[in-house]
Scaffold this motif. Structure first.
Motif, PDB file in Angstrom:
ATOM      1  N   HIS A   1     -16.482  14.906  16.392  1.00 49.52           N
ATOM      2  CA  HIS A   1     -16.231  13.996  15.202  1.00 49.52           C
ATOM      3  C   HIS A   1     -14.708  13.954  15.068  1.00 49.52           C
ATOM      4  O   HIS A   1     -13.859  14.746  15.437  1.00 49.52           O
ATOM      5  N   ALA A   2     -14.217  12.627  14.835  1.00 49.47           N
ATOM      6  CA  ALA A   2     -12.942  12.384  14.562  1.00 49.47           C
ATOM      7  C   ALA A   2     -12.549  11.508  13.125  1.00 49.47           C
ATOM      8  O   ALA A   2     -13.592  10.875  12.549  1.00 49.47           O
ATOM      9  N   PHE A   3     -11.263  11.371  12.677  1.00 47.77           N
ATOM     10  CA  PHE A   3     -10.864  10.861  11.581  1.00 47.77           C
ATOM     11  C   PHE A   3      -9.482   9.898  11.948  1.00 47.77           C
ATOM     12  O   PHE A   3      -9.195  10.254  12.659  1.00 47.77           O
ATOM     13  N   ARG A   4      -9.472   8.936  11.101  1.00 49.58           N
ATOM     14  CA  ARG A   4      -8.194   7.972  11.135  1.00 49.58           C
ATOM     15  C   ARG A   4      -7.695   8.016   9.791  1.00 49.58           C
ATOM     16  O   ARG A   4      -8.654   7.540   8.679  1.00 49.58           O
ATOM     17  N   ALA A   5      -6.481   8.480   9.259  1.00 51.79           N
ATOM     18  CA  ALA A   5      -5.927   8.422   7.902  1.00 51.79           C
ATOM     19  C   ALA A   5      -5.663   7.003   7.656  1.00 51.79           C
ATOM     20  O   ALA A   5      -4.977   6.255   8.622  1.00 51.79           O
ATOM     21  N   PRO A   6      -5.692   6.557   6.622  1.00 55.12           N
ATOM     22  CA  PRO A   6      -5.155   5.273   6.003  1.00 55.12           C
ATOM     23  C   PRO A   6      -3.682   5.155   6.175  1.00 55.12           C
ATOM     24  O   PRO A   6      -3.029   6.049   5.911  1.00 55.12           O
ATOM     25  N   SER A   7      -3.072   4.122   6.695  1.00 60.64           N
ATOM     26  CA  SER A   7      -1.766   4.089   6.709  1.00 60.64           C
ATOM     27  C   SER A   7      -1.199   3.706   5.436  1.00 60.64           C
ATOM     28  O   SER A   7      -1.734   3.108   4.531  1.00 60.64           O
ATOM     29  N   PHE A   8       0.113   3.841   5.383  1.00 60.69           N
ATOM     30  CA  PHE A   8       0.927   3.397   4.092  1.00 60.69           C
ATOM     31  C   PHE A   8       0.689   1.893   3.612  1.00 60.69           C
ATOM     32  O   PHE A   8       0.533   1.681   2.631  1.00 60.69           O
ATOM     33  N   SER A   9       0.667   1.064   4.839  1.00 67.30           N
ATOM     34  CA  SER A   9       0.524  -0.476   4.382  1.00 67.30           C
ATOM     35  C   SER A   9      -0.875  -0.615   3.931  1.00 67.30           C
ATOM     36  O   SER A   9      -1.397  -1.394   2.840  1.00 67.30           O
ATOM     37  N   GLU A  10      -1.880   0.093   4.446  1.00 68.15           N
ATOM     38  CA  GLU A  10      -3.409  -0.096   3.991  1.00 68.15           C
ATOM     39  C   GLU A  10      -3.366   0.473   2.507  1.00 68.15           C
ATOM     40  O   GLU A  10      -4.214   0.176   1.673  1.00 68.15           O
ATOM     41  N   GLN A  11      -2.721   1.394   2.153  1.00 69.04           N
ATOM     42  CA  GLN A  11      -2.868   2.012   0.749  1.00 69.04           C
ATOM     43  C   GLN A  11      -1.842   1.230  -0.397  1.00 69.04           C
ATOM     44  O   GLN A  11      -2.243   1.142  -1.427  1.00 69.04           O
ATOM     45  N   PHE A  12      -0.567   1.155   0.273  1.00 66.85           N
ATOM     46  CA  PHE A  12       0.427   0.829  -0.936  1.00 66.85           C
ATOM     47  C   PHE A  12       1.079  -0.589  -0.719  1.00 66.85           C
ATOM     48  O   PHE A  12       1.883  -1.057  -1.496  1.00 66.85           O
ATOM     49  N   ALA A  13       0.526  -1.513   0.201  1.00 68.42           N
ATOM     50  CA  ALA A  13       1.192  -2.726   0.270  1.00 68.42           C
ATOM     51  C   ALA A  13       1.170  -3.603  -0.894  1.00 68.42           C
ATOM     52  O   ALA A  13       0.047  -3.764  -1.462  1.00 68.42           O
ATOM     53  N   ILE A  14       2.017  -4.335  -1.201  1.00 70.85           N
ATOM     54  CA  ILE A  14       2.332  -5.109  -2.454  1.00 70.85           C
ATOM     55  C   ILE A  14       3.182  -6.447  -2.001  1.00 70.85           C
ATOM     56  O   ILE A  14       3.810  -6.403  -1.146  1.00 70.85           O
ATOM     57  N   ASN A  15       2.916  -7.358  -2.991  1.00 68.92           N
ATOM     58  CA  ASN A  15       3.671  -8.444  -3.022  1.00 68.92           C
ATOM     59  C   ASN A  15       3.545  -9.269  -1.587  1.00 68.92           C
ATOM     60  O   ASN A  15       4.384 -10.008  -1.045  1.00 68.92           O
ATOM     61  N   ASN A  16       2.580  -9.020  -0.834  1.00 71.85           N
ATOM     62  CA  ASN A  16       2.455  -9.692   0.482  1.00 71.85           C
ATOM     63  C   ASN A  16       1.211 -10.963   0.148  1.00 71.85           C
ATOM     64  O   ASN A  16       0.510 -10.549  -0.419  1.00 71.85           O
TER      65      ASN A  16
END
Length: 716
Positions: free
Chosen positions: A498-513
């Motif tokens: 069983h494995a996981f991938r953590a959300p990246s900073f861009s996936e969590q916090f990207a703005i003004n894009n």
């Protein structure tokens, strides 16, 4: 899916010939198999470190693993890590379909635009980009200083935590003994390509020092042309003529790669510096050709490890590491003369624009940033209990990122009413209008693993790791591996992870894009993988490995279109099913001829509607022959076939064409005691090979055409 996996397993049983082996065992009155018998066929020269966290013979490793040595890298004529990985079963190296031509390591049909599902290590230490979760942007790694590359296909989170989702790749650099004095070499080749490398290893009393430097530069293949791009679509819509297409992709690069290592007794200090300068933007940051833009990146990684000497049955290792990365991109997102609809936030907006704005100097953006990571790991292995080998681990990591940006569009710069916007850039760093606010996270983990040889022919590996993230909480990832010495020349592995991938900073916090927006409520992606692997060696010189797998991935992060605009917000919205097999063969026919090959077949789909996962190859074949002749000359022809690729379900284009690439490498023996010569040809028949793009570039990405290079090295 289960029925298909069962059928493949039955085919594997017949291929292996387990039925005939059962009869042999009965005829031999239940012959007892012991581990020592395996060494006659398997030996102990092949080992892998990333399957358990410590050295393990590859045939016993609780994972489907492949090791590529420096000798094999030379034989295949590889110049970069991408060249090496393309020869591994189950892996396909492909360009990102999102924007630039970043290399994506697609494993068993699992891929995304920034490649965060594969954990890449440098001497056991991760160096992922925390902005998007993948490896460094436009990452190209020379191979002259590499001792071996270890690859695990399948989950590795029980040992390594986040991002060891589809696989783990560990790059191990040469130590002082492998440098064997001083080596200097260079290459010249097609596309105005130049390489230079120097390696040196020395002992100063009890202290060993190893140093390597590699430099690669190329203008790129100017024949990699596309007929139309995203700006072509805009031109057809708004009556402009700004597109640079038809024209070639910008694939120039200038890479410097250095390693410096100090070692004394139980202490080792490794330092790695990688620099990318003036790298071409491929198809462009917005999939509109960009001939002026470029990308610079600097990465520094240092790690200090100490093997604590103990006289009892403990092995204790302490490691501390520090990483710093700086990146700076210069984009001409849309070329001079672009006329586009702009919304009140200053971004492209086709649904509710404020007005049409002309950019006579182009739509310009210079995003960049800095990131820092540091961590400490403590692990210990205890072998004081009979038939058990217990590994305990704990650690801490801190990650932080700061976005930097200047541009002539977007929030805080324009509002859509200007009519004409010049090429003057406004710096929005340290303002609410930057693409990513300052972000950080803390990670704590603990793990335990037991390798238990409960009878002579069976070994069970059980492990679990607990991770706590300051931004989204905890995750627990177990593994189970059963090794069976089926007979003296056959081993069998049953694996679950069983494995996981953590959300990246861009996936969590990207703005003004203008395209993507983050979501701080994201959960980590998850996957369960089941594997069955046979390693059968009918003779001392012939090895065949058949690996079957099935997996289900859940909560995959996708950017879902928003209902109130043209943006897309990250959501845990996708699932994926996959299954298939990989067949590998290594045959030393005699002392002068060796054949290496592998064939991979995989099927991956969206379980909600049964549609194919787009772009990834359903089949791949790799073949190579290593022929020695005339007192030490070697000739290594090779073939790569990639096929059975599908479009996204809403893409009206026909399926992607298969392609076959043929190449060869010729190497001389040493002459005048110190010199060696090598010559290599890639894509010898100038195949029109193409990798998938989005509909913004309807003709797909052309790959490199026929090319040659020559190498001269001197060791003294």
């Amino acid at each position: 899916m289960r029925n298909r996996v069962i059928c493949i397993a039955l085919l594997a049983a017949f291929w292996c010939p387990v039925g005939s082996m059962a009869q042999d065992i009965e005829n031999q009155q239940s012959q007892t198999l012991i581990m020592e018998d395996l060494k006659d066929y398997y030996g102990d020269e092949e080992f892998v470190t990333i399957a358990t966290g410590s050295r393990k013979p590859i045939y016993k490793a609780p994972a489907v693993a492949t090791v590529i040595t420096a000798e094999e890298i030379k034989a295949m004529g590889a110049r970069s890590l991408d060249d090496v990985l393309e020869t591994v079963a189950g892996i396909h190296v492909m360009p990102s379909s999102l924007s630039r031509l970043d290399s994506i390591y697609s494993i068993r049909g699992i891929q995304s635009g920034f490649n965060p599902h594969v954990l890449v290590l440098m001497n056991g230490t991760p160096f992922a980009n925390v902005f998007n979760g993948g490896h460094p942007i436009l990452f190209r790694l020379p191979v002259s200083a590499i001792s071996r590359v270890e690859v695990i296909r399948g989950p590795g989170s029980a040992i390594y935590g986040a991002d060891a989702f589809a696989g783990v790749i560990n790059i191990i650099t040469k130590d002082v003994d492998e440098f064997n004095g001083t080596t200097v070499g260079g290459r010249v080749g097609s596309f105005d390509t130049h390489d230079f490398f120097i390696q040196d290893g020395r002992y100063f009393g009890k202290v060993s020092v190893g140093f390597s430097l590699e430099w690669q530069e190329s203008e790129g293949d100017k024949s990699r042309k596309i007929d139309s791009d995203f700006q072509t679509i805009l031109d057809n819509t708004f009556g402009t003529n700004a597109s640079l297409a038809p024209n070639s992709l910008s694939t120039k690069y200038d890479v410097l790669n250095t390693h410096l290592e100090f070692s004394k007794d139980h202490l080792k200090w490794r330092n790695w510096y990688w620099r990318q300068k003036n790298a071409g933007q491929g198809a462009g940051g917005a999939q509109a050709l960009d001939k002026e833009g470029d990308h610079d990146e600097n990465l520094f990684l240092t790690d200090l490890s100490y093997a604590i000497p103990l006289e009892n049955q403990w092995e204790i290792n302490l490691n501390g590491n520090f990483l710093h990365r700086e990146s700076d991109s210069h984009f001409v997102l849309l070329p001079p003369g672009a006329l586009v609809p702009i919304g009140s936030d200053g971004n492209l907006n086709f649904s509710s624009p404020v007005g049409l704005v002309l950019f006579p100097n182009g739509l310009l953006g210079n995003p960049g940033g800095k990131e820092t990571q540091y961590g400490v790991d403590l692990n210990g292995t205890y072998s004081g209990i009979s038939t058990h080998r217990i590994r305990l681990g704990a650690g801490f990591k801190y990650q932080t990122a700061q976005g930097e940006e200047s541009k002539n569009f977007g929030p805080g710069v324009i509002d859509g009413s200007e009519g004409v916007v010049t090429g003057e850039l406004k710096d929005v760093t340290n303002t609410p209008f930057v693409f990513l606010p300052d972000s950080s996270r803390r990670i704590w983990y603990g793990s335990i693993q037991d390798e238990w040889q409960f009878v002579r022919d069976w070994e069970l590996t059980v492990g679990v790791r607990y991770d706590y993230y300051s931004d989204f909480g905890r995750t627990i990832n177990p593994r189970l591996a059963l090794f069976w010495a089926t007979r003296h020349n056959l081993t069998t592995k049953f694996l679950y992870g069983h494995a996981f991938r953590a959300p990246s900073f861009s996936e969590q916090f990207a703005i003004n894009n203008p395209i993507i927006l983050g979501n701080n409520d994201l959960e980590p992606e998850k996957i369960n993988t089941y594997e069955l692997s046979f390693d059968y060696r009918p003779t001392f010189d012939l090895q065949t490995v058949l690996s079957l797998f099935a997996y289900r991935a859940k909560d995959l992060i996708e950017f879902i279109p928003d209902t109130d605009g043209d943006s897309n917000t990250a959501q845990n919205a996708g699932d994926q099913l996959g299954y298939g097999f990989e067949l590998e063969t290594n045959w030393n026919i005699n002392g002068n001829l060796k054949l290496v090959g592998n064939y991979s077949l995989q099927h991956s789909e969206d379980p909600d509607d049964g549609s194919h996962i787009p772009d990834v190859p359903g089949q791949k074949l790799y073949l190579r022959a290593d022929l020695k002749f005339n007192r030490g000359w070697t000739f290594s022809p090779q073939l790569l076939w990639v096929g059975d690729r599908h479009r996204a379900k809403d893409d009206p284009r026909s399926d992607i064409n298969d392609y076959t690439l043929v190449g060869a490498t010729l190497r001389s023996p040493k002459f005048f005691d110190h010199w060696e010569f090598g010559f290599s040809a890639k894509n010898l028949f100038d195949e029109n090979a193409r990798e998938p793009s989005t509909t913004n570039i309807p003709g797909d990405y052309p790959m490199e055409g026929r090319n040659f290079w020559g190498e001269l090295t001197c060791n003294f």
